[in-house]
Design a protein around this motif. Structure first.
Motif, PDB file in Angstrom:
ATOM      1  N   MET A 103     -53.468  -2.099  23.223  1.00  0.00           N
ATOM      2  CA  MET A 103     -53.493  -0.718  23.695  1.00  0.00           C
ATOM      3  C   MET A 103     -54.810  -0.407  24.409  1.00  0.00           C
ATOM      4  SD  MET A 103     -53.872   2.712  21.505  1.00  0.00           S
ATOM      5  CE  MET A 103     -55.602   2.238  21.414  1.00  0.00           C
ATOM      6  N   PHE A 104     -55.931  -0.864  23.832  1.00  0.00           N
ATOM      7  CA  PHE A 104     -57.236  -0.589  24.440  1.00  0.00           C
ATOM      8  C   PHE A 104     -57.319  -1.180  25.847  1.00  0.00           C
ATOM      9  CE2 PHE A 104     -61.526  -1.980  25.493  1.00  0.00           C
ATOM     10  CZ  PHE A 104     -62.225  -0.793  25.388  1.00  0.00           C
ATOM     11  N   PHE A 105     -56.995  -2.460  25.988  1.00  0.00           N
ATOM     12  CA  PHE A 105     -57.124  -3.095  27.298  1.00  0.00           C
ATOM     13  C   PHE A 105     -56.110  -2.534  28.292  1.00  0.00           C
ATOM     14  CE2 PHE A 105     -59.377  -6.419  24.861  1.00  0.00           C
ATOM     15  CZ  PHE A 105     -60.506  -6.502  25.648  1.00  0.00           C
ATOM     16  N   HIS A 106     -54.937  -2.152  27.809  1.00  0.00           N
ATOM     17  CA  HIS A 106     -53.936  -1.573  28.710  1.00  0.00           C
ATOM     18  C   HIS A 106     -54.411  -0.238  29.264  1.00  0.00           C
ATOM     19  CE1 HIS A 106     -50.322   0.861  29.610  1.00  0.00           C
ATOM     20  NE2 HIS A 106     -49.884  -0.258  30.133  1.00  0.00           N
ATOM     21  N   HIS A 107     -54.827   0.667  28.373  1.00  0.00           N
ATOM     22  CA  HIS A 107     -55.257   1.995  28.815  1.00  0.00           C
ATOM     23  C   HIS A 107     -56.574   1.941  29.576  1.00  0.00           C
ATOM     24  CE1 HIS A 107     -51.930   3.800  26.886  1.00  0.00           C
ATOM     25  NE2 HIS A 107     -52.396   3.801  25.647  1.00  0.00           N
ATOM     26  N   CYS A 108     -57.504   1.098  29.113  1.00  0.00           N
ATOM     27  CA  CYS A 108     -58.818   1.019  29.768  1.00  0.00           C
ATOM     28  C   CYS A 108     -58.682   0.466  31.187  1.00  0.00           C
ATOM     29  CB  CYS A 108     -59.754   0.138  28.948  1.00  0.00           C
ATOM     30  SG  CYS A 108     -61.463   0.161  29.518  1.00  0.00           S
ATOM     31  N   SER A 109     -57.853  -0.561  31.362  1.00  0.00           N
ATOM     32  CA  SER A 109     -57.673  -1.131  32.699  1.00  0.00           C
ATOM     33  C   SER A 109     -56.968  -0.151  33.627  1.00  0.00           C
ATOM     34  CB  SER A 109     -56.913  -2.456  32.629  1.00  0.00           C
ATOM     35  OG  SER A 109     -55.668  -2.297  31.985  1.00  0.00           O
ATOM     36  N   THR A 173     -41.713   4.220   9.322  1.00  0.00           N
ATOM     37  CA  THR A 173     -41.279   3.015  10.028  1.00  0.00           C
ATOM     38  C   THR A 173     -42.401   2.467  10.903  1.00  0.00           C
ATOM     39  OG1 THR A 173     -39.670   2.116  11.589  1.00  0.00           O
ATOM     40  CG2 THR A 173     -40.334   4.391  11.927  1.00  0.00           C
ATOM     41  N   ARG A 174     -42.425   1.169  11.075  1.00  0.00           N
ATOM     42  CA  ARG A 174     -43.411   0.536  11.963  1.00  0.00           C
ATOM     43  C   ARG A 174     -42.720  -0.061  13.185  1.00  0.00           C
ATOM     44  NH1 ARG A 174     -45.415  -1.005   6.765  1.00  0.00           N
ATOM     45  NH2 ARG A 174     -47.364   0.107   6.309  1.00  0.00           N
ATOM     46  N   ILE A 175     -41.567   0.487  13.521  1.00  0.00           N
ATOM     47  CA  ILE A 175     -40.802  -0.003  14.677  1.00  0.00           C
ATOM     48  C   ILE A 175     -41.187   0.809  15.907  1.00  0.00           C
ATOM     49  CG2 ILE A 175     -38.500  -0.314  15.657  1.00  0.00           C
ATOM     50  CD1 ILE A 175     -37.453  -0.650  12.807  1.00  0.00           C
ATOM     51  N   ILE A 176     -41.691   0.123  16.934  1.00  0.00           N
ATOM     52  CA  ILE A 176     -42.103   0.771  18.181  1.00  0.00           C
ATOM     53  C   ILE A 176     -41.051   0.476  19.256  1.00  0.00           C
ATOM     54  CG2 ILE A 176     -43.897   0.925  19.954  1.00  0.00           C
ATOM     55  CD1 ILE A 176     -45.878  -0.159  17.873  1.00  0.00           C
ATOM     56  N   PRO A 177     -40.340   1.484  19.741  1.00  0.00           N
ATOM     57  CA  PRO A 177     -39.299   1.251  20.753  1.00  0.00           C
ATOM     58  C   PRO A 177     -39.894   1.056  22.142  1.00  0.00           C
ATOM     59  CG  PRO A 177     -39.408   3.575  20.234  1.00  0.00           C
ATOM     60  CD  PRO A 177     -40.410   2.894  19.339  1.00  0.00           C
ATOM     61  N   HIS A 178     -40.643  -0.021  22.310  1.00  0.00           N
ATOM     62  CA  HIS A 178     -41.323  -0.277  23.578  1.00  0.00           C
ATOM     63  C   HIS A 178     -41.603  -1.769  23.689  1.00  0.00           C
ATOM     64  CE1 HIS A 178     -43.405   0.810  27.185  1.00  0.00           C
ATOM     65  NE2 HIS A 178     -43.547   2.079  26.855  1.00  0.00           N
ATOM     66  N   THR A 179     -42.100  -2.190  24.877  1.00  0.00           N
ATOM     67  CA  THR A 179     -42.456  -3.596  25.067  1.00  0.00           C
ATOM     68  C   THR A 179     -43.927  -3.858  24.780  1.00  0.00           C
ATOM     69  OG1 THR A 179     -42.850  -3.153  27.412  1.00  0.00           O
ATOM     70  CG2 THR A 179     -40.666  -3.987  26.809  1.00  0.00           C
ATOM     71  N   ILE A 184     -49.769   7.141  22.184  1.00  0.00           N
ATOM     72  CA  ILE A 184     -48.930   8.167  21.579  1.00  0.00           C
ATOM     73  C   ILE A 184     -47.734   7.543  20.868  1.00  0.00           C
ATOM     74  CG2 ILE A 184     -47.558  10.233  22.024  1.00  0.00           C
ATOM     75  CD1 ILE A 184     -50.570  10.589  22.359  1.00  0.00           C
ATOM     76  N   GLY A 185     -47.195   6.465  21.413  1.00  0.00           N
ATOM     77  CA  GLY A 185     -46.068   5.795  20.765  1.00  0.00           C
ATOM     78  C   GLY A 185     -46.420   5.299  19.377  1.00  0.00           C
ATOM     79  N   VAL A 186     -47.631   4.770  19.214  1.00  0.00           N
ATOM     80  CA  VAL A 186     -48.089   4.304  17.895  1.00  0.00           C
ATOM     81  C   VAL A 186     -48.423   5.489  17.000  1.00  0.00           C
ATOM     82  CG1 VAL A 186     -49.838   2.958  16.673  1.00  0.00           C
ATOM     83  CG2 VAL A 186     -48.931   2.129  18.850  1.00  0.00           C
ATOM     84  N   ALA A 187     -49.093   6.506  17.537  1.00  0.00           N
ATOM     85  CA  ALA A 187     -49.496   7.663  16.738  1.00  0.00           C
ATOM     86  C   ALA A 187     -48.300   8.387  16.143  1.00  0.00           C
ATOM     87  CB  ALA A 187     -50.319   8.622  17.601  1.00  0.00           C
TER      88      ALA A 187
END
Length: 315
Positions: A103-109, A173-179, A184-187
């Motif tokens: 998440m950090f590298f995705h958002h930071c980049s 639940t720890r299921i994230i409906p994403h790739t 926000i999806g994790v939060a």
């Protein structure tokens, strides 16, 4: 390397679903993802190689372009390999530290990409509106300060997001409906109030990117005013040509990114499958197309690419 302090609370692994509703097509969806990712790797690495070895490309514009290529490699590599492992291997688990790192590298980049596009717009503004002062304004010292400044800005904007997530308890639940993992999806998986996450995660990065867009728009408005005052038609076409590739890259980057962000925040009627597919577009498409666009539109790079491959084929 960033080491996250998870001593207070370290939940178990999360499950990345991939693209909900299209699980039966994951194998086939992975094929274009892989092809586009390989194109991004080859294109950006070629661009970095040419800018490094060719002294004629050691100019401010190409320095910023090399920064864009490196950031694009980080942006795509932060998400695509994990997505392919989900599509092809069914490896859906990701640890909490791994999720935070991705998440950090995705958002930071993403934020850094936006800042680099702003810096490139400033470079084109100085080159076209003040060509005689170009070398005195964009000195190596100034370029270094710009590069360090926008990198630190991106780091400082996104780092608090990591700590906002580490303070949350995850008892649902720890299921994230994403790739891939995104803030926000994790939060939303936490069993606590996430108001701070929502407001910081939406307002601060978005306002930062919007300020970049406004400055880019101002730069190009001033550039167009200067271009249309040029007496020669050939001079106008040449000036517009130098900005054409940059405008294409800006549109390719911001349109899918803003659609994805706004759909995530306000688009409750947007189908989840469509939203996630679109969210992946700005992770894979701009990094793959940027070197192609600059290779076609920029004469110096086009000539060096032709020379590079013609030399290799003749050996």
């Amino acid at each position: 390397m960033i080491i996250f302090n998870l001593s207070n609370y370290n939940p178990g692994p999360f499950i990345l679903v991939g693209i909900p509703g299209l699980e039966h097509c994951h194998v086939w969806i992975g094929i274009p993802f892989c092809i586009i990712y390989v194109v991004a790797l080859v294109g950006n690495c070629t661009l970095l190689y040419l800018i490094t070895v060719e002294r004629s490309l050691h100019e401010p514009m190409f320095f910023f372009l090399s920064m864009l290529a490196m950031t694009d490699l980080i942006l795509s590599t932060a998400g695509v390999p994990k997505s392919l492992s989900i599509f092809w291997l069914g490896a859906r688990e990701i640890t909490f530290p791994g999720c935070l790192t991705q998440m950090f590298f995705h958002h930071c980049s993403f934020v850094l990409d936006s800042a680099i596009l702003m810096a490139m717009a400033f470079d084109r503004y100085v080159a076209i509106c003040s060509p005689l002062r170009y070398a005195t304004i964009l000195t190596p010292r100034t370029i270094t300060k710009i590069a360090v400044g926008i990198s630190c800005r991106s780091f400082c904007i996104i780092l608090p997001v990591v700590f906002l997530l580490t303070r949350l308890p995850f008892c649902r639940t720890r299921i994230i409906p994403h790739t891939y993992c995104e803030h926000i999806g994790v939060a939303r998986l936490a069993c606590a109030d996430i108001s701070i996450n929502i407001w910081y995660g939406f307002c601060v990065p978005i306002m930062t990117v919007i300020s970049d867009v406004i400055l880019i728009a101002v730069s190009y408005t001033l550039i167009l005013c200067a271009v249309f005052r040029l007496p020669s038609r050939d001079a106008r076409q040449k000036a517009l040509g130098t900005c054409g590739s940059h405008v294409c890259v800006i549109l390719m980057f911001y349109i899918p990114a803003f659609f994805s962000i706004l759909a995530h925040r306000f688009g409750h009627n947007v189908p989840r499958t469509f939203h996630i597919l679109f969210a992946n577009l700005y992770v894979v498409i701009p990094p793959a197309l940027n070197p192609i666009v600059y290779g076609v539109k920029t004469k110096q790079i086009r000539e060096r690419v032709i020379l590079l491959f013609s030399t290799k084929s003749s050996e």
